[in-house]
Motif scaffolding. Structure first.
Motif, PDB file in Angstrom:
ATOM      1  N   LEU A   1       0.818  -1.217   0.000  1.00  0.00           N
ATOM      2  CA  LEU A   1       0.000   0.000   0.000  1.00  0.00           C
ATOM      3  C   LEU A   1       0.850   1.264   0.000  1.00  0.00           C
ATOM      4  CD1 LEU A   1      -2.873  -1.000   2.449  1.00  0.00           C
ATOM      5  CD2 LEU A   1      -3.077  -0.549  -0.012  1.00  0.00           C
ATOM      6  N   SER A   2       2.048   1.185   0.565  1.00  0.00           N
ATOM      7  CA  SER A   2       2.924   2.362   0.591  1.00  0.00           C
ATOM      8  C   SER A   2       3.700   2.532  -0.713  1.00  0.00           C
ATOM      9  CB  SER A   2       3.886   2.279   1.774  1.00  0.00           C
ATOM     10  OG  SER A   2       4.806   1.223   1.587  1.00  0.00           O
ATOM     11  N   SER A   3       3.599   1.566  -1.605  1.00  0.00           N
ATOM     12  CA  SER A   3       4.284   1.631  -2.893  1.00  0.00           C
ATOM     13  C   SER A   3       3.590   2.622  -3.824  1.00  0.00           C
ATOM     14  CB  SER A   3       4.288   0.246  -3.540  1.00  0.00           C
ATOM     15  OG  SER A   3       4.768   0.297  -4.858  1.00  0.00           O
ATOM     16  N   SER A   4       4.362   3.199  -4.707  1.00  0.00           N
ATOM     17  CA  SER A   4       3.785   4.125  -5.686  1.00  0.00           C
ATOM     18  C   SER A   4       3.251   3.371  -6.915  1.00  0.00           C
ATOM     19  CB  SER A   4       4.841   5.150  -6.123  1.00  0.00           C
ATOM     20  OG  SER A   4       5.945   4.490  -6.705  1.00  0.00           O
ATOM     21  N   HIS A   5       3.516   2.093  -6.992  1.00  0.00           N
ATOM     22  CA  HIS A   5       3.083   1.268  -8.124  1.00  0.00           C
ATOM     23  C   HIS A   5       1.604   0.901  -7.964  1.00  0.00           C
ATOM     24  CE1 HIS A   5       2.851  -2.188 -10.823  1.00  0.00           C
ATOM     25  NE2 HIS A   5       3.966  -1.750 -11.377  1.00  0.00           N
ATOM     26  N   ALA A   6       0.793   1.207  -8.952  1.00  0.00           N
ATOM     27  CA  ALA A   6      -0.654   0.962  -8.868  1.00  0.00           C
ATOM     28  C   ALA A   6      -0.971  -0.526  -8.723  1.00  0.00           C
ATOM     29  CB  ALA A   6      -1.352   1.527 -10.098  1.00  0.00           C
TER      30      ALA A   6
ATOM     31  N   VAL B   1       2.841 -16.734  -1.214  1.00  0.00           N
ATOM     32  CA  VAL B   1       4.269 -16.945  -1.482  1.00  0.00           C
ATOM     33  C   VAL B   1       4.580 -16.632  -2.941  1.00  0.00           C
ATOM     34  CG1 VAL B   1       6.068 -18.711  -1.691  1.00  0.00           C
ATOM     35  CG2 VAL B   1       4.631 -18.629   0.359  1.00  0.00           C
ATOM     36  N   GLU B   2       3.723 -17.120  -3.837  1.00  0.00           N
ATOM     37  CA  GLU B   2       3.937 -16.880  -5.264  1.00  0.00           C
ATOM     38  C   GLU B   2       3.897 -15.388  -5.585  1.00  0.00           C
ATOM     39  OE1 GLU B   2       1.912 -18.066  -9.547  1.00  0.00           O
ATOM     40  OE2 GLU B   2       1.386 -19.215  -7.761  1.00  0.00           O
ATOM     41  N   LEU B   3       2.925 -14.688  -5.034  1.00  0.00           N
ATOM     42  CA  LEU B   3       2.795 -13.252  -5.286  1.00  0.00           C
ATOM     43  C   LEU B   3       4.008 -12.495  -4.773  1.00  0.00           C
ATOM     44  CD1 LEU B   3       1.090 -10.708  -6.083  1.00  0.00           C
ATOM     45  CD2 LEU B   3       0.309 -10.717  -3.708  1.00  0.00           C
ATOM     46  N   THR B   4       4.387 -12.731  -3.521  1.00  0.00           N
ATOM     47  CA  THR B   4       5.500 -11.976  -2.948  1.00  0.00           C
ATOM     48  C   THR B   4       6.825 -12.321  -3.629  1.00  0.00           C
ATOM     49  OG1 THR B   4       5.736 -13.589  -1.142  1.00  0.00           O
ATOM     50  CG2 THR B   4       4.415 -11.622  -0.703  1.00  0.00           C
ATOM     51  N   SER B   5       6.938 -13.535  -4.140  1.00  0.00           N
ATOM     52  CA  SER B   5       8.158 -13.923  -4.859  1.00  0.00           C
ATOM     53  C   SER B   5       8.273 -13.215  -6.200  1.00  0.00           C
ATOM     54  CB  SER B   5       8.188 -15.431  -5.088  1.00  0.00           C
ATOM     55  OG  SER B   5       8.218 -16.122  -3.874  1.00  0.00           O
ATOM     56  N   LYS B   6       7.146 -12.974  -6.834  1.00  0.00           N
ATOM     57  CA  LYS B   6       7.145 -12.348  -8.160  1.00  0.00           C
ATOM     58  C   LYS B   6       7.325 -10.836  -8.115  1.00  0.00           C
ATOM     59  CE  LYS B   6       4.370 -15.738 -10.618  1.00  0.00           C
ATOM     60  NZ  LYS B   6       3.114 -15.982 -11.331  1.00  0.00           N
ATOM     61  N   LEU B   7       6.886 -10.215  -7.023  1.00  0.00           N
ATOM     62  CA  LEU B   7       6.962  -8.761  -6.932  1.00  0.00           C
ATOM     63  C   LEU B   7       8.405  -8.326  -6.734  1.00  0.00           C
ATOM     64  CD1 LEU B   7       3.893  -8.039  -4.659  1.00  0.00           C
ATOM     65  CD2 LEU B   7       4.077  -7.636  -7.106  1.00  0.00           C
ATOM     66  N   ASP B   8       8.808  -7.310  -7.464  1.00  0.00           N
ATOM     67  CA  ASP B   8      10.174  -6.802  -7.371  1.00  0.00           C
ATOM     68  C   ASP B   8      10.224  -5.693  -6.322  1.00  0.00           C
ATOM     69  OD1 ASP B   8      12.847  -6.459  -7.922  1.00  0.00           O
ATOM     70  OD2 ASP B   8      12.492  -5.112  -9.611  1.00  0.00           O
ATOM     71  N   VAL B   9      10.046  -6.105  -5.064  1.00  0.00           N
ATOM     72  CA  VAL B   9      10.083  -5.172  -3.949  1.00  0.00           C
ATOM     73  C   VAL B   9      11.097  -5.742  -2.956  1.00  0.00           C
ATOM     74  CG1 VAL B   9       8.759  -4.054  -2.122  1.00  0.00           C
ATOM     75  CG2 VAL B   9       7.649  -4.574  -4.308  1.00  0.00           C
ATOM     76  N   SER B  10      12.230  -5.058  -2.817  1.00  0.00           N
ATOM     77  CA  SER B  10      13.326  -5.598  -2.012  1.00  0.00           C
ATOM     78  C   SER B  10      12.920  -5.876  -0.569  1.00  0.00           C
ATOM     79  CB  SER B  10      14.523  -4.661  -2.049  1.00  0.00           C
ATOM     80  OG  SER B  10      14.170  -3.398  -1.535  1.00  0.00           O
TER      81      SER B  10
END
Length: 129
Positions: free
Chosen positions: A32-37, A55-64
């Motif tokens: 929610l704090s990300s600027s990416h829609a 797990v699949e979602l968080t693994s795919k997102l490029d958020v360090s």
């Protein structure tokens, strides 16, 4: 050594579920704090996802900042699966019982002390040049 009784198992399961819920909230806050829609949209769907989907979602997102949380979610999910299979509290390498004290220290512990030492030594040797 006596293995985990039903009450202890329920307590461990409750701890795991509580930790998982906290992680879901943490992931949601990060997204929610990300600027990416797309991240904001994903955050809204987070509570509906199964553990595997999470797990699949968080693994795919490029958020360090999600990498560590993803690993925690994987560990918790594995421990919950072990509970369902009747394998919780047994070493994943040698199948010996893991002490209650060690499980109370870390509910996602997967190895007995001996196997953990071997694992850490092997892991360390992989990084040596």
């Amino acid at each position: 050594m006596t293995h985990i009784n039903d009450e202890q198992l329920k307590n461990f399961q409750a701890q795991l579920l509580s930790s998982l819920e906290k992680l879901r909230n943490d992931v949601s806050d990060i997204l929610l704090s990300s600027s990416h829609a797309g991240h904001k949209l994903a955050a809204k769907q987070l509570q509906k996802l199964s553990n595997d989907q999470l797990v699949e979602l968080t693994s795919k997102l490029d958020v360090s900042s999600l990498a560590h949380k993803t690993n925690e979610i994987k560990s918790i999910d594995a421990s919950l699966n072990d509970i369902e299979l009747g394998l919780y509290g047994f070493c994943s390498d040698c199948e010996a019982e893991i002490s209650i004290d060690k499980l109370q220290e870390n509910v996602t512990t997967k190895r007995c002390d001996i196997c953990e030492k071997k694992y850490q030594k092997q892991k360390y040797n992989q990084f040596k040049l």
